[in-house]
Write a protein that holds these residues in place. Structure first.
Motif, PDB file in Angstrom:
ATOM      1  N   ARG A   1    -105.494 -44.550  31.545  1.00  0.00           N
ATOM      2  CA  ARG A   1    -106.499 -45.597  31.693  1.00  0.00           C
ATOM      3  C   ARG A   1    -106.887 -45.767  33.169  1.00  0.00           C
ATOM      4  O   ARG A   1    -106.052 -45.677  34.054  1.00  0.00           O
ATOM      5  CB  ARG A   1    -105.915 -46.902  31.155  1.00  0.00           C
ATOM      6  N   GLU A   2    -108.161 -46.020  33.400  1.00  0.00           N
ATOM      7  CA  GLU A   2    -108.619 -46.237  34.771  1.00  0.00           C
ATOM      8  C   GLU A   2    -107.986 -47.492  35.353  1.00  0.00           C
ATOM      9  O   GLU A   2    -107.705 -48.455  34.638  1.00  0.00           O
ATOM     10  CB  GLU A   2    -110.142 -46.355  34.777  1.00  0.00           C
ATOM     11  N   PHE A   3    -107.749 -47.477  36.654  1.00  0.00           N
ATOM     12  CA  PHE A   3    -107.195 -48.646  37.329  1.00  0.00           C
ATOM     13  C   PHE A   3    -107.751 -48.703  38.745  1.00  0.00           C
ATOM     14  O   PHE A   3    -108.277 -47.722  39.265  1.00  0.00           O
ATOM     15  CB  PHE A   3    -105.661 -48.612  37.352  1.00  0.00           C
ATOM     16  N   ARG A   4    -107.623 -49.887  39.372  1.00  0.00           N
ATOM     17  CA  ARG A   4    -108.112 -50.058  40.739  1.00  0.00           C
ATOM     18  C   ARG A   4    -107.051 -50.605  41.682  1.00  0.00           C
ATOM     19  O   ARG A   4    -106.936 -50.150  42.809  1.00  0.00           O
ATOM     20  CB  ARG A   4    -109.324 -51.008  40.767  1.00  0.00           C
ATOM     21  N   LEU A   5    -106.295 -51.598  41.201  1.00  0.00           N
ATOM     22  CA  LEU A   5    -105.337 -52.268  42.076  1.00  0.00           C
ATOM     23  C   LEU A   5    -103.931 -52.134  41.498  1.00  0.00           C
ATOM     24  O   LEU A   5    -103.633 -52.661  40.425  1.00  0.00           O
ATOM     25  CB  LEU A   5    -105.705 -53.741  42.243  1.00  0.00           C
ATOM     26  N   TYR A   6    -103.076 -51.442  42.220  1.00  0.00           N
ATOM     27  CA  TYR A   6    -101.726 -51.092  41.784  1.00  0.00           C
ATOM     28  C   TYR A   6    -100.744 -51.999  42.531  1.00  0.00           C
ATOM     29  O   TYR A   6    -100.687 -51.988  43.756  1.00  0.00           O
ATOM     30  CB  TYR A   6    -101.498 -49.626  42.157  1.00  0.00           C
ATOM     31  N   ALA A   7     -99.981 -52.785  41.791  1.00  0.00           N
ATOM     32  CA  ALA A   7     -99.023 -53.704  42.402  1.00  0.00           C
ATOM     33  C   ALA A   7     -97.597 -53.202  42.181  1.00  0.00           C
ATOM     34  O   ALA A   7     -97.236 -52.836  41.060  1.00  0.00           O
ATOM     35  CB  ALA A   7     -99.175 -55.104  41.824  1.00  0.00           C
ATOM     36  N   ILE A   8     -96.805 -53.211  43.247  1.00  0.00           N
ATOM     37  CA  ILE A   8     -95.421 -52.751  43.188  1.00  0.00           C
ATOM     38  C   ILE A   8     -94.492 -53.897  43.573  1.00  0.00           C
ATOM     39  O   ILE A   8     -94.772 -54.653  44.507  1.00  0.00           O
ATOM     40  CB  ILE A   8     -95.189 -51.552  44.128  1.00  0.00           C
ATOM     41  N   THR A   9     -93.397 -54.003  42.870  1.00  0.00           N
ATOM     42  CA  THR A   9     -92.446 -55.086  43.129  1.00  0.00           C
ATOM     43  C   THR A   9     -91.711 -54.888  44.454  1.00  0.00           C
ATOM     44  O   THR A   9     -91.485 -53.758  44.898  1.00  0.00           O
ATOM     45  CB  THR A   9     -91.403 -55.184  41.998  1.00  0.00           C
ATOM     46  N   ASP A  10     -91.339 -56.000  45.070  1.00  0.00           N
ATOM     47  CA  ASP A  10     -90.473 -55.999  46.245  1.00  0.00           C
ATOM     48  C   ASP A  10     -89.910 -57.407  46.384  1.00  0.00           C
ATOM     49  O   ASP A  10     -90.483 -58.261  47.053  1.00  0.00           O
ATOM     50  CB  ASP A  10     -91.238 -55.606  47.508  1.00  0.00           C
ATOM     51  N   GLU A  11     -88.791 -57.644  45.732  1.00  0.00           N
ATOM     52  CA  GLU A  11     -88.229 -58.998  45.676  1.00  0.00           C
ATOM     53  C   GLU A  11     -87.810 -59.534  47.043  1.00  0.00           C
ATOM     54  O   GLU A  11     -87.761 -60.738  47.251  1.00  0.00           O
ATOM     55  CB  GLU A  11     -87.046 -59.025  44.705  1.00  0.00           C
ATOM     56  N   ARG A  12     -87.537 -58.646  47.979  1.00  0.00           N
ATOM     57  CA  ARG A  12     -87.169 -59.097  49.319  1.00  0.00           C
ATOM     58  C   ARG A  12     -88.344 -59.798  50.010  1.00  0.00           C
ATOM     59  O   ARG A  12     -88.136 -60.559  50.961  1.00  0.00           O
ATOM     60  CB  ARG A  12     -86.705 -57.906  50.164  1.00  0.00           C
ATOM     61  N   SER A  13     -89.530 -59.563  49.532  1.00  0.00           N
ATOM     62  CA  SER A  13     -90.726 -60.154  50.150  1.00  0.00           C
ATOM     63  C   SER A  13     -91.031 -61.554  49.629  1.00  0.00           C
ATOM     64  O   SER A  13     -91.895 -62.227  50.187  1.00  0.00           O
ATOM     65  CB  SER A  13     -91.948 -59.251  49.905  1.00  0.00           C
ATOM     66  N   HIS A  14     -90.362 -61.977  48.560  1.00  0.00           N
ATOM     67  CA  HIS A  14     -90.642 -63.318  48.021  1.00  0.00           C
ATOM     68  C   HIS A  14     -89.347 -64.031  47.622  1.00  0.00           C
ATOM     69  O   HIS A  14     -89.162 -64.402  46.461  1.00  0.00           O
ATOM     70  CB  HIS A  14     -91.620 -63.250  46.845  1.00  0.00           C
TER      71      HIS A  14
ATOM     72  N   ASP B   1    -104.108 -54.135  37.881  1.00  0.00           N
ATOM     73  CA  ASP B   1    -104.235 -53.566  36.533  1.00  0.00           C
ATOM     74  C   ASP B   1    -103.258 -52.428  36.259  1.00  0.00           C
ATOM     75  O   ASP B   1    -103.408 -51.691  35.288  1.00  0.00           O
ATOM     76  CB  ASP B   1    -105.675 -53.137  36.246  1.00  0.00           C
ATOM     77  N   ILE B   2    -102.236 -52.315  37.102  1.00  0.00           N
ATOM     78  CA  ILE B   2    -101.091 -51.451  36.820  1.00  0.00           C
ATOM     79  C   ILE B   2     -99.928 -51.987  37.673  1.00  0.00           C
ATOM     80  O   ILE B   2    -100.134 -52.403  38.812  1.00  0.00           O
ATOM     81  CB  ILE B   2    -101.401 -49.963  37.120  1.00  0.00           C
ATOM     82  N   VAL B   3     -98.725 -52.003  37.099  1.00  0.00           N
ATOM     83  CA  VAL B   3     -97.569 -52.611  37.762  1.00  0.00           C
ATOM     84  C   VAL B   3     -96.414 -51.624  37.766  1.00  0.00           C
ATOM     85  O   VAL B   3     -96.121 -50.988  36.748  1.00  0.00           O
ATOM     86  CB  VAL B   3     -97.142 -53.910  37.036  1.00  0.00           C
ATOM     87  N   GLN B   4     -95.765 -51.522  38.912  1.00  0.00           N
ATOM     88  CA  GLN B   4     -94.596 -50.651  39.032  1.00  0.00           C
ATOM     89  C   GLN B   4     -93.363 -51.454  39.442  1.00  0.00           C
ATOM     90  O   GLN B   4     -93.421 -52.279  40.355  1.00  0.00           O
ATOM     91  CB  GLN B   4     -94.831 -49.564  40.086  1.00  0.00           C
ATOM     92  N   LEU B   5     -92.268 -51.197  38.754  1.00  0.00           N
ATOM     93  CA  LEU B   5     -90.966 -51.730  39.166  1.00  0.00           C
ATOM     94  C   LEU B   5     -90.324 -50.720  40.103  1.00  0.00           C
ATOM     95  O   LEU B   5     -90.017 -49.590  39.705  1.00  0.00           O
ATOM     96  CB  LEU B   5     -90.065 -51.957  37.949  1.00  0.00           C
ATOM     97  N   ARG B   6     -90.125 -51.149  41.350  1.00  0.00           N
ATOM     98  CA  ARG B   6     -89.459 -50.308  42.352  1.00  0.00           C
ATOM     99  C   ARG B   6     -88.306 -51.115  42.916  1.00  0.00           C
ATOM    100  O   ARG B   6     -88.508 -52.167  43.526  1.00  0.00           O
ATOM    101  CB  ARG B   6     -90.427 -49.908  43.455  1.00  0.00           C
ATOM    102  N   ASP B   7     -87.095 -50.631  42.704  1.00  0.00           N
ATOM    103  CA  ASP B   7     -85.904 -51.353  43.168  1.00  0.00           C
ATOM    104  C   ASP B   7     -84.888 -50.334  43.648  1.00  0.00           C
ATOM    105  O   ASP B   7     -84.265 -49.632  42.844  1.00  0.00           O
ATOM    106  CB  ASP B   7     -85.331 -52.209  42.033  1.00  0.00           C
ATOM    107  N   LYS B   8     -84.740 -50.247  44.962  1.00  0.00           N
ATOM    108  CA  LYS B   8     -83.835 -49.276  45.565  1.00  0.00           C
ATOM    109  C   LYS B   8     -82.478 -49.884  45.925  1.00  0.00           C
ATOM    110  O   LYS B   8     -81.646 -49.212  46.529  1.00  0.00           O
ATOM    111  CB  LYS B   8     -84.469 -48.711  46.844  1.00  0.00           C
TER     112      LYS B   8
END
Length: 215
Positions: A2-15, A33-40
């Motif tokens: 699916r087409e998307f424009r704004l991709y948001a990635i998690t970063d709990e340290r920022s909030h 319109d697309i979400v990624q869970l990134r947790d290192k």
């Protein structure tokens, strides 16, 4: 995909002090319109619990959900796809594991982008465009790489790395029609408003730079 424009990635340290799902819901409401869970940093069980919560949230809003690195967790929660780095599971092996799910891969040079396209990636990340704390030590690829990808790569690409509201226009002018932001979105007190501002810039950029608007 699916087409998307704004991709948001998690970063709990920022909030700190704000719940993960609440922050990402605000991002979605603002236009992500697309979400990624990134947790290192968390252990696998903690990442799994976060993935379950975000899978529930993204289903509610019908937004694709991507898991970074953890192919097993992506499969367990039925995420829409996975995102890989250059040092992660090779793309052909990952494709065997996830079947028709979305596979994205980070690229930092045109050779990596061309290989990802050849091997069947659904999209690529292009970055870091600017210096960023989320990729400490990584050399910026600069706007020249964004221009090169816009000219040579046919699959969707998303510009990422150090992108803020104050420099998004020049990234869009270089040929990016999709942007990813991490700290600029989730670290902002007004997550929703920040996403709305990015969307406005993408919409204006698509009009101003018609050469790329149909990509």
């Amino acid at each position: 995909m699916r087409e998307f424009r704004l991709y948001a990635i998690t970063d709990e340290r920022s909030h700190p002090g704000r719940e993960l799902a609440e922050v990402m819901e605000e991002a979605i409401l603002g236009g992500a319109d697309i979400v990624q869970l990134r947790d290192k940093h968390s252990d696998r069980e903690a990442v799994l619990e976060k993935a379950k919560r975000l899978r529930e949230l993204t289903r509610r809003y019908d937004v694709p959900f991507i898991v970074n690195d953890y192919i097993d967790i992506a499969l367990e929660v039925d995420a829409d796809g996975i995102h890989l780095g250059q040092g992660d599971t090779p793309l052909p092996v990952a494709r065997e594991l996830v079947g028709g799910k979305i596979i994205g891969i980070s690229t930092h040079a045109i050779e990596e982008a061309l290989l990802a396209e050849q091997q069947g990636a659904d999209y690529i990340g292009v970055g870091p465009v600017y210096p960023t704390a989320t990729k400490a030590g990584a050399a910026p690829v600069t706007l020249s790489y964004v221009r090169e990808v816009a000219e040579k790569i046919r699959i969707p690409f998303v510009a990422i790395g150090g992108i803020k509201l104050h420099n998004a226009d020049e990234v869009i002018a270089a040929g990016a029609t999709r942007i990813c932001a991490v700290t600029e979105i989730v670290g902002n007190p007004d997550v929703r408003g920040t996403c709305e501002a990015f969307i406005r810039k993408l919409e204006q950029g698509g009009t101003a730079h018609g050469k790329y608007a149909q990509r």
